[in-house]
Design an enzyme around this catalytic site. Structure first.
Site, PDB file in Angstrom:
ATOM      1  N   SER A 101     -19.442  13.904  22.584  1.00  0.00           N
ATOM      2  CA  SER A 101     -20.057  14.332  21.324  1.00  0.00           C
ATOM      3  C   SER A 101     -20.405  13.246  20.323  1.00  0.00           C
ATOM      4  O   SER A 101     -21.070  13.527  19.323  1.00  0.00           O
ATOM      5  CB  SER A 101     -19.168  15.360  20.628  1.00  0.00           C
ATOM      6  OG  SER A 101     -19.404  16.614  21.202  1.00  0.00           O
ATOM      7  N   LYS A 156     -18.470  14.058   9.775  1.00  0.00           N
ATOM      8  CA  LYS A 156     -18.625  15.307  10.516  1.00  0.00           C
ATOM      9  C   LYS A 156     -17.720  16.378   9.913  1.00  0.00           C
ATOM     10  O   LYS A 156     -16.584  16.070   9.504  1.00  0.00           O
ATOM     11  CB  LYS A 156     -18.263  15.055  11.986  1.00  0.00           C
ATOM     12  CG  LYS A 156     -18.515  16.210  12.932  1.00  0.00           C
ATOM     13  CD  LYS A 156     -18.193  15.787  14.367  1.00  0.00           C
ATOM     14  CE  LYS A 156     -18.444  16.881  15.370  1.00  0.00           C
ATOM     15  NZ  LYS A 156     -18.142  16.453  16.765  1.00  0.00           N
ATOM     16  N   SER A 176     -21.804  17.290  20.061  1.00  0.00           N
ATOM     17  CA  SER A 176     -21.728  18.158  18.915  1.00  0.00           C
ATOM     18  C   SER A 176     -21.894  17.422  17.572  1.00  0.00           C
ATOM     19  O   SER A 176     -22.164  18.075  16.558  1.00  0.00           O
ATOM     20  CB  SER A 176     -20.394  18.898  18.914  1.00  0.00           C
ATOM     21  OG  SER A 176     -19.322  17.992  18.814  1.00  0.00           O
TER      22      SER A 176
END
Ligand code: GLN
Length: 484
Positions: A177, A78, A153
């Site tokens: 997330s 990420k 997210s």
């Protein structure tokens, strides 16, 4: 089966037997990226050249029989984790050109084993969101239906795993997330106990809630990745002391007699009927495997969303003060220093991030601090106590991960509150600091994935991994692949 479709565990075996080479896995991964990335947009950048370089080093290590768990395994990270010399934007325009001079502890531990970084995955700006629609660059698409969000997210990470554009991915979870996108994309997502994995080099959103964890195709891979990234780190003062356990040990152990709490507050109005049906079937399956269901109550659950959105925004307002255009990142010059700050922040941050900075600044301001921030901290203690009381009676807790399957683009963007409510089942876990995993447990009538959430006691990842594995192996949900 192509190599990019395999798991870490499966590839480890082939690599160690020298039946395949790391570069061959990369060939399949990048061919897949080439084939589907236009439709998915899981990545912000790919790091192909670097990956092949590392693959050559990994191969040498393998020939010398010095392999570690991740040697030669392609993994996506990420974009809120610092990777030395590699762009790290956090999904924000304000960090559009930020190349970190150092490596996060999590990626450093993987790097020490010669993992192959495939690229940095898309995310909601500063990890604020549940759909990747808040990315400053573009949204990622759900591989099961590209008209739907992948969740967020860590939506890019989840989509990349689901679409076989990597073998596994790393995400972060402040209020769901990792677990929510895992649920929406039909993969496994684990949020470890607060303090179990170092946050050093993770771009801070809400420091008392943020945790890094794995997104994988199977539960066994989740345990394996946790073994690598977890454990004490002197560079993070909130990292728990002590030796890390071997989480792969519990893989395959039976769950006879395990008490599974089912909280009444998680089976409520607003829960999608397909999700409810799949999760209830999953509970029956766990019972058939020998687990004992126990009805429990987590009475303060209804206050979790409000509490989270005061605490997380307060911490964010403080953490994001550093993005002022002075030392790094985006900068818009002004007539004086204050004007430069204002122009930089006005243009550099997107609307959701600004909303949160304002909310958090308000909650912390003199005259409102007691009414909002202090009150939220008190409710947080009550939420934590709810779990402690429940765990006197049960070993783990089972709930849906998200109230619905993946929603359509634009469906929740006009009403932030609707978006916040999609975190209703994941947020309490962060506030309490306990670990939780989302594992695929079915599909809706529209063929969209559904996730089962298993929550454990502090530092008892072993129990949720054990139960998740037993469940996974008794079903075939994790074997389905989206057609792209
Ligand atoms: N969706 C939640 C939020 O917007 C959680 C985000 C996260 O876990 N990083 O804050």
């Amino acid at each position: 089966m192509k190599l990019n479709e395999m798991t870490i565990t499966g590839l480890r075996n082939l690599l160690d037997k020298k039946e395949i080479r790391p570069s061959e896995i990369l060939d399949d991964v990048y061919a897949r990226i080439e084939e589907v990335e236009d439709k998915i947009h899981a990545y912000l950048i790919t790091t192909k050249e670097q990956a092949y370089k590392t693959a050559a080093e990994a191969e040498k290590t393998i020939i010398e029989n010095k392999t570690a768990l991740l040697t030669g395994i392609p993994i996506a990270v990420k974009d809120n984790m610092c990777t030395e010399g590699i762009l790290t934007t956090c999904g924000s325009k304000i960090l559009y050109n930020f190349i970190p001079p150092y490596e996060s502890t999590v990626t450093a531990r993987m790097k020490a084993q010669h993992y192959l970084l495939t690229g940095k995955t898309n995310m909601d700006e500063f990890a604020m969101g549940s759909s990747t629609e808040n990315s400053a660059y573009y949204p990622s698409k759900n591989p099961w239906d590209t008209g739907c969000v992948p969740g967020g997210s860590s939506g890019g990470s989840a989509a990349a795993v689901a679409a076989d554009e990597c073998i596994a991915a790393i995400g972060s979870d402040t209020g769901g997330s990792i677990r929510q996108p895992a649920s929406l994309c039909g993969v496994v997502g684990l949020k470890p106990t607060y303090g179990a994995v170092s946050r050093y080099g993770l771009v801070a959103f809400a420091s008392s809630l943020d945790q890094i964890g794995p997104l994988t195709k199977t539960v066994a891979d989740s345990a394996l990745l946790l073994n690598v990234i977890g454990g004490h780190d002197p560079k993070d003062s909130t990292s728990a002391p002590g030796e890390i356990k071997d989480f792969t040990k519990v893989i395959g152990q039976d769950i006879k007699g395990m008490r599974i709490g089912i909280p009444e507050e998680y089976f409520i109005k607003g829960l999608d009927s397909d999700v409810e049906a799949s999760v209830k079937d999953a509970l029956k399956k766990l019972e058939a495997l020998g687990a004992v269901p126990v009805e429990i109550s987590l009475p303060h659950t209804e206050y979790a969303v409000a509490t989270y959105y005061v605490i997380a925004t307060s911490e964010a307002s403080s953490n994001l003060a550093r993005y002022d255009g002075v030392k790094y990142g985006f900068r818009r010059d002004g007539k004086d220093l204050l004007d430069m700050y204002m122009k930089t922040r006005a243009e550099g941050f997107g609307p959701e991030v600004k909303r949160r900075i304002m909310l958090g600044t308000f909650a912390l301001s003199s005259g409102y601090y007691d009414a909002y921030y202090r009150k939220a901290q008190q409710v947080r203690t009550l939420l934590k106590t709810d779990f402690e009381k429940a765990f006197e009676k049960v070993d783990i807790i089972a709930t849906p991960t998200a109230p619905t399957t993946a929603f359509r683009f634009g469906e929740k963007t006009t009403d932030p509150l609707q978006m916040y409510l999609s975190d209703i089942f994941t947020i309490s876990v962060n506030l309490a600091g306990v670990p939780a995993i989302s594992v695929p447990c079915g599909f809706s009538a529209k063929r969209m994935p559904i996730g089962l959430q298993l929550i454990g006691k502090h530092f008892d990842e072993a129990s949720i991994l054990k139960a998740a594995y037993a469940f996974e192996q008794s079903t075939e949900w994790h074997l389905r692949k989206p057609t792209l």
